[in-house]
Design a protein around this motif. Structure first.
Motif, short mmCIF file in Angstrom:
data_model
loop_
_atom_site.label_atom_id
_atom_site.label_comp_id
_atom_site.label_asym_id
_atom_site.label_seq_id
_atom_site.Cartn_x
_atom_site.Cartn_y
_atom_site.Cartn_z
N VAL A 99 0.80 -1.24 -0.08
CA VAL A 99 -0.05 0.15 -0.09
C VAL A 99 0.92 1.37 0.14
CG1 VAL A 99 -1.79 1.38 1.10
CG2 VAL A 99 -1.99 -1.28 1.18
N VAL A 100 1.88 1.22 0.90
CA VAL A 100 2.77 2.28 0.73
C VAL A 100 4.23 1.98 0.14
CG1 VAL A 100 4.10 3.89 2.32
CG2 VAL A 100 1.83 3.06 3.01
N SER A 101 4.73 2.44 -0.83
CA SER A 101 5.72 2.02 -1.40
C SER A 101 6.92 3.16 -0.85
CB SER A 101 5.64 2.43 -2.93
OG SER A 101 6.82 2.00 -3.60
N SER A 102 7.64 2.31 -0.04
CA SER A 102 8.69 2.91 0.50
C SER A 102 9.84 2.28 0.03
CB SER A 102 8.82 3.31 2.07
OG SER A 102 8.77 1.91 2.68
N ASP A 103 11.27 2.87 0.08
CA ASP A 103 12.53 2.20 -0.14
C ASP A 103 12.66 0.84 0.76
OD1 ASP A 103 12.88 3.47 -2.34
OD2 ASP A 103 14.14 5.15 -1.44
N SER A 104 12.53 1.16 2.15
CA SER A 104 12.64 0.06 3.09
C SER A 104 11.82 -1.17 2.83
CB SER A 104 12.44 0.48 4.60
OG SER A 104 11.40 0.87 4.72
N THR A 105 10.60 -1.11 2.56
CA THR A 105 9.69 -2.18 2.34
C THR A 105 9.94 -2.64 1.02
OG1 THR A 105 7.81 -0.73 3.54
CG2 THR A 105 7.11 -2.79 2.34
N SER A 106 10.20 -2.07 0.03
CA SER A 106 10.36 -2.75 -1.21
C SER A 106 11.87 -3.45 -1.14
CB SER A 106 10.23 -1.56 -2.52
OG SER A 106 11.51 -0.56 -2.25
N GLY A 107 12.74 -2.85 -0.50
CA GLY A 107 14.00 -3.65 -0.41
C GLY A 107 14.01 -4.95 0.30
N ARG A 108 13.23 -4.79 1.35
CA ARG A 108 12.92 -6.10 2.26
C ARG A 108 12.32 -7.28 1.41
NH1 ARG A 108 8.65 -6.78 4.08
NH2 ARG A 108 7.62 -7.02 5.56
N ILE A 109 10.87 -6.63 0.50
CA ILE A 109 10.60 -7.60 -0.29
C ILE A 109 11.34 -8.13 -1.30
CG2 ILE A 109 8.43 -7.70 -1.92
CD1 ILE A 109 6.90 -5.92 -0.20
N LEU A 110 12.06 -7.27 -1.92
CA LEU A 110 13.15 -7.64 -2.75
C LEU A 110 14.15 -8.63 -2.16
CD1 LEU A 110 14.10 -7.40 -5.80
CD2 LEU A 110 15.62 -5.57 -5.14
N ASP A 111 14.48 -8.42 -1.10
CA ASP A 111 15.75 -9.32 -0.29
C ASP A 111 14.92 -10.83 0.07
OD1 ASP A 111 17.56 -7.55 -0.23
OD2 ASP A 111 17.13 -6.85 1.56
N ASP A 112 13.45 -10.85 0.22
CA ASP A 112 12.86 -12.01 0.65
C ASP A 112 12.70 -12.90 -0.81
OD1 ASP A 112 12.57 -11.38 3.26
OD2 ASP A 112 10.59 -10.61 3.06
N LEU A 113 12.35 -11.92 -1.90
CA LEU A 113 12.31 -12.79 -3.22
C LEU A 113 13.75 -13.23 -3.61
CD1 LEU A 113 9.98 -10.29 -5.26
CD2 LEU A 113 9.39 -12.66 -4.45
N LEU A 114 14.77 -12.39 -3.43
CA LEU A 114 15.78 -13.03 -3.75
C LEU A 114 16.60 -14.28 -2.85
CD1 LEU A 114 18.83 -12.72 -5.41
CD2 LEU A 114 19.33 -11.02 -3.58
N ALA A 115 16.27 -14.21 -1.73
CA ALA A 115 16.34 -15.30 -0.74
C ALA A 115 15.61 -16.58 -1.19
CB ALA A 115 15.85 -15.03 0.73
N GLN A 116 14.40 -16.27 -1.61
CA GLN A 116 13.38 -17.46 -2.02
C GLN A 116 14.11 -17.94 -3.33
OE1 GLN A 116 9.47 -16.39 -2.77
NE2 GLN A 116 8.74 -18.39 -2.86
N ALA A 117 14.37 -17.09 -4.19
CA ALA A 117 15.11 -17.76 -5.25
C ALA A 117 16.37 -18.44 -5.17
CB ALA A 117 15.28 -16.50 -6.29
N GLU A 118 16.96 -17.87 -4.24
CA GLU A 118 18.39 -18.65 -3.97
C GLU A 118 17.88 -20.05 -3.29
OE1 GLU A 118 20.60 -15.93 -1.53
OE2 GLU A 118 21.40 -14.94 -3.08
N ALA A 119 16.92 -19.99 -2.50
CA ALA A 119 16.61 -21.34 -1.90
C ALA A 119 15.97 -22.19 -3.17
CB ALA A 119 15.42 -21.14 -0.99
N HIS A 120 15.13 -21.96 -4.13
CA HIS A 120 14.70 -22.50 -5.39
C HIS A 120 15.94 -23.11 -5.95
CE1 HIS A 120 10.44 -22.15 -4.81
NE2 HIS A 120 10.63 -20.69 -4.50
N GLU A 121 16.99 -22.29 -6.18
CA GLU A 121 18.09 -22.46 -6.93
C GLU A 121 18.91 -23.79 -6.27
OE1 GLU A 121 22.38 -20.61 -8.43
OE2 GLU A 121 21.09 -19.45 -7.16
N ALA A 122 18.94 -23.60 -4.92
CA ALA A 122 19.74 -24.72 -4.01
C ALA A 122 18.82 -26.14 -4.26
CB ALA A 122 19.80 -24.67 -2.50
N ILE A 123 17.76 -25.89 -4.07
CA ILE A 123 16.69 -27.27 -4.35
C ILE A 123 17.02 -27.79 -5.83
CG2 ILE A 123 14.51 -28.01 -4.55
CD1 ILE A 123 13.76 -25.84 -2.30
N ILE A 124 16.91 -26.98 -6.60
CA ILE A 124 16.97 -27.52 -8.13
C ILE A 124 18.56 -28.11 -8.23
CG2 ILE A 124 17.25 -26.79 -10.71
CD1 ILE A 124 15.03 -24.86 -10.03
N ARG A 125 19.60 -27.45 -7.66
CA ARG A 125 21.08 -27.98 -7.75
C ARG A 125 21.01 -29.32 -7.16
NH1 ARG A 125 23.85 -24.75 -4.20
NH2 ARG A 125 23.15 -23.08 -5.46
#
Length: 169
Positions: A99-125
């Motif tokens: 709802v509120v687009s701030s740099d800290s919130t979008s940064g946290r979401i981006l970090d969460d998505l990046l961690a999730q992508a890394e976890a998926h990469e580890a599972i695929i590996r």
């Protein structure tokens, strides 16, 4: 016709399928034929060969079972690790817009998505590694089957050996 002489002076010789008569040569050793093999000794030798073959087969099967157990345990560990990662990190929904687009919130979401992508990469590996291990086990089994066909006595150079091996069974 000319008489070849005494039958005791001649012998039949079978030289790789070519049979001919020749004069007997004097024997240096004993003239007595070797004694027939003892049936009890032959049975004991047959049992020993059979026992060695079964022990070798058992060791091969146990080795393969250990490999499959290791593969299964690795897969189970991978599943547990993925489950723990999902519980530790709540996955943000991609469809939910903040709802509120701030740099800290979008940064946290981006970090969460990046961690999730890394976890998926580890599972695929890890899954790729397990597929490679399963393929190598399958190739080893296939090679053993091929080798068993190559080791058949039919490929021996002498027909006498083939007949002897067929008679042993």
């Amino acid at each position: 016709m000319a008489d070849l002489g005494n039958d005791d002076e001649w012998e039949l010789v079978n030289d790789s399928g070519f049979v001919y008569k020749r004069k007997k040569r004097p024997r240096l050793g004993s003239t007595a034929p070797p004694p027939p093999p003892d049936p009890a000794v032959e049975e004991k030798n047959r049992r020993e060969r059979k026992k060695r073959a079964l022990i070798k087969l058992k060791e091969r099967y146990l080795n393969e079972i250990h490999k499959w157990e290791h593969l299964s345990n690795t897969l189970e560990d991978m599943r547990q690790k993925a489950q723990n990662q999902q519980q530790d990190e709540p996955s943000p929904s991609i469809h939910q817009a903040p709802v509120v687009s701030s740099d800290s919130t979008s940064g946290r979401i981006l970090d969460d998505l990046l961690a999730q992508a890394e976890a998926h990469e580890a599972i695929i590996r890890d899954a790729s590694y397990l597929c490679d291990v399963a393929e190598s086990l399958s190739n080893a089994q296939e090679e053993r089957v091929y080798q068993s066909f190559i080791d058949l006595p039919i490929w021996t150079s002498s027909p006498h050996d083939l007949i002897a091996s067929l008679c042993d069974d």
